[in-house]
Motif scaffolding. Sequence first.
Motif, short mmCIF file in Angstrom:
data_model
loop_
_atom_site.label_atom_id
_atom_site.label_comp_id
_atom_site.label_asym_id
_atom_site.label_seq_id
_atom_site.Cartn_x
_atom_site.Cartn_y
_atom_site.Cartn_z
N VAL A 443 0.76 -1.31 0.18
CA VAL A 443 0.19 0.02 0.27
C VAL A 443 0.86 1.27 -0.02
O VAL A 443 1.72 1.24 0.83
CB VAL A 443 -0.88 0.00 1.24
N ALA A 444 0.63 2.09 -1.12
CA ALA A 444 1.28 3.58 -0.88
C ALA A 444 0.32 4.56 -0.86
O ALA A 444 -0.95 4.48 -1.47
CB ALA A 444 1.92 3.56 -2.18
N VAL A 445 0.30 5.73 0.01
CA VAL A 445 -0.68 6.64 0.25
C VAL A 445 -0.01 8.06 -0.05
O VAL A 445 0.95 8.20 0.43
CB VAL A 445 -1.06 6.51 1.67
N LYS A 446 -0.68 8.75 -1.00
CA LYS A 446 -0.25 10.08 -1.21
C LYS A 446 -1.66 10.85 -1.12
O LYS A 446 -2.61 10.63 -0.80
CB LYS A 446 0.16 10.13 -2.90
N SER A 447 -1.24 12.18 -1.01
CA SER A 447 -2.31 13.02 -0.78
C SER A 447 -2.10 14.73 -1.46
O SER A 447 -0.98 14.79 -2.06
CB SER A 447 -2.53 13.72 0.82
N TYR A 448 -3.25 15.31 -2.01
CA TYR A 448 -2.96 16.52 -2.72
C TYR A 448 -4.08 17.32 -1.87
O TYR A 448 -5.17 16.92 -1.74
CB TYR A 448 -3.29 16.24 -4.01
N ASP A 449 -3.77 18.76 -1.97
CA ASP A 449 -4.95 19.62 -1.38
C ASP A 449 -5.79 20.44 -2.39
O ASP A 449 -6.55 21.15 -2.01
CB ASP A 449 -4.00 20.92 -0.61
N ASN A 450 -5.68 19.94 -3.59
CA ASN A 450 -6.70 20.45 -4.71
C ASN A 450 -6.85 19.59 -5.66
O ASN A 450 -5.82 19.03 -6.13
CB ASN A 450 -6.55 22.03 -4.89
N GLY A 451 -7.97 19.64 -6.63
CA GLY A 451 -8.16 18.79 -7.88
C GLY A 451 -7.22 19.26 -9.01
O GLY A 451 -6.67 18.30 -9.74
N VAL A 452 -6.96 20.31 -9.03
CA VAL A 452 -6.06 20.75 -10.22
C VAL A 452 -4.41 20.18 -10.28
O VAL A 452 -4.01 19.62 -11.14
CB VAL A 452 -6.05 22.28 -10.31
N GLU A 453 -4.05 20.57 -8.87
CA GLU A 453 -2.68 20.02 -8.82
C GLU A 453 -2.62 18.15 -8.79
O GLU A 453 -1.87 18.00 -9.38
CB GLU A 453 -2.04 20.13 -7.31
N PHE A 454 -3.80 17.68 -8.28
CA PHE A 454 -3.60 16.23 -8.33
C PHE A 454 -3.87 15.71 -9.96
O PHE A 454 -3.10 15.00 -10.35
CB PHE A 454 -4.93 15.61 -7.62
N LEU A 455 -4.75 16.35 -10.75
CA LEU A 455 -5.02 16.03 -12.14
C LEU A 455 -3.64 16.32 -12.98
O LEU A 455 -3.34 15.48 -13.95
CB LEU A 455 -6.14 16.45 -12.66
N GLN A 456 -2.82 17.38 -12.56
CA GLN A 456 -1.94 17.80 -13.33
C GLN A 456 -0.58 16.84 -12.96
O GLN A 456 0.48 17.18 -13.70
CB GLN A 456 -1.52 19.22 -13.42
N SER A 457 -0.56 16.32 -11.87
CA SER A 457 0.64 15.48 -11.46
C SER A 457 0.79 14.20 -12.16
O SER A 457 -0.18 13.92 -12.73
CB SER A 457 0.64 15.26 -9.81
N ASP A 458 2.02 13.57 -11.99
CA ASP A 458 2.24 12.52 -12.47
C ASP A 458 1.89 11.25 -11.80
O ASP A 458 2.87 10.32 -11.09
CB ASP A 458 3.81 12.16 -12.79
N TRP A 459 0.67 11.12 -11.11
CA TRP A 459 0.30 10.42 -10.16
C TRP A 459 -0.13 8.81 -10.55
O TRP A 459 -0.19 7.91 -10.08
CB TRP A 459 -1.08 10.91 -9.55
#
Length: 543
Positions: A443-459
């Motif tokens: 299990v790997a857990v990540k977090s983002y504080d907004n949707g724009v940053e999340f979608l633009q990241s290499d997640w």
Amino acid sequence: MIPPKFKQLVEQRIRGTFDDWASKGSIEETEIYRFLHNLKGTAGTIGMKAIEREADHLLGLFSDVSRRLFDYGECFDLLKGLLLELPQEGDQEQLEDSELTTSTAGSSQIGNRILVIDDDVELAAYLKAVLEERNYPVNIALSAERGLKMFYDLKPDMILLDIFLPDTNGLEVLKQIVEKSHQEHSPVIVISSEDTKTHRINAYRFGAMDFFAKPIDQELLLALIDNRFKIKQQWEQSIIVDELTGAYNRKYFNRTLRQLIMDFQRTKRVFTIAIMDLDHFKRVNDTYGHLKGDEVLRSFAEVVMELKREEDSLCRYGGEEFALLLPNTSKEQAVHVLDRIRERLSARLFEADGGPFQVTFTSGVTDIHLDNMHAEQLVEEADQALYVGKESGRNQTVIFAPQLISHNYEQMLNIVVVDDDPLIRELVVSELSQWQPNRSLEVAVKSYDNGVEFLQSDWFKEKQKYIILLDGAMPTMDGVEVLNELRVQYQERDIVIAMLTARGNQTDIIHALQHGADDYIIKPFQMTELVARVERLVHKLFK
């Protein structure tokens, strides 16, 4: 011209029934009624008009509900007219045992399979011969119980169902199969010697497509069956074809794969499945727009359909993934087909504002054998070969082999928390980082504080699995907008999404579920509740 063997079968049946009754001494009235009822329909169907008329006349003397017992002498006196219509026994030719069979082995043909549920052995054998001469594979069930089992096991494309069966009324069978038959677009044709308004009304109300009276007119029945299969084909065409590409859809893929597996189990005919994925397709959408991406998908499907054989099936498996089913084809032969497709596709240039560009694809291939005769396993093998092709450079075809299996992506679970509340993020990440799932997963857990940053990241990593915990109300881009983007861009089988919301409003919850959320968790929540929800999402993701 009806073969003589069917008339001889009826003659043998009449004599055999009288012999059986003579040995019993007494016969229940319902048994006599059923014998005459079936005899009327069969005799009329195969042209024994005198027997049909006599059986029809005698039916009026008996009831289908009375339990009265007739002794053999009384029964013989009433029914001897039937024997008078038969030729002398010495005039009959002996039938081969093979001609008496009503084997349910069926033809090896895959499509347009008909299930006949009728306890009249002679009529069922006659229908089987007539229909298989027309290239319709036929299976026979002589009772309601057997008919129901064969309906669910074989998934026939059409059912011919007699009303009078030895163990239950045919309309009761109709009630049990009607919903499933409608889902599969498999028409049910009720057949009966009792062509009454009541029977017709009940058959139609219970969901039958047609009511066909015995005795059966062969030419009329064949015309009806041909017509119903044409309508069925038109129905299915409207629901099994992907509108954008013209390829078949996932529903068709699943059904055809099951049929090919059943065919292999009967005949050992090998088939191959190839899963093809367009390389860097997300980059095409991001760079040139979704309209250009749609053009690429249509063009790829055109290339495959130009080069595949007529018996091969191209299906849009999801997003930019396609599956090609190749009957009677080894995996080595399939590679040659895929190489031709790759060569043709690479020669196509797509025009865009930034200049022309080309598209490639990667494919994974496997074929069926005795150790992988399951749809899920075949897809998984092709998928694993595809993954290896993606990881080792793309634009190639990889044949599945056991040593290719990589457990890394199968066993990796990524949990992504997208929430603008820092305290919620910290609590959830802390709890889930310590959580041990009920199966062997990293299990790997990540977090983002907004949707724009999340979608633009290499997640996102291909072939890995994701649980996304998504806040419903965020600045700039709210949770439902992020949800819509995820469902457009990524495969649903790889991602499950739970909305975190402080809104207890039922309308908001329904709105999120309609847009593709798999679950919702109302704030404030207990960590034990969150973990329990995540456990359920894991089960859905890896089922």
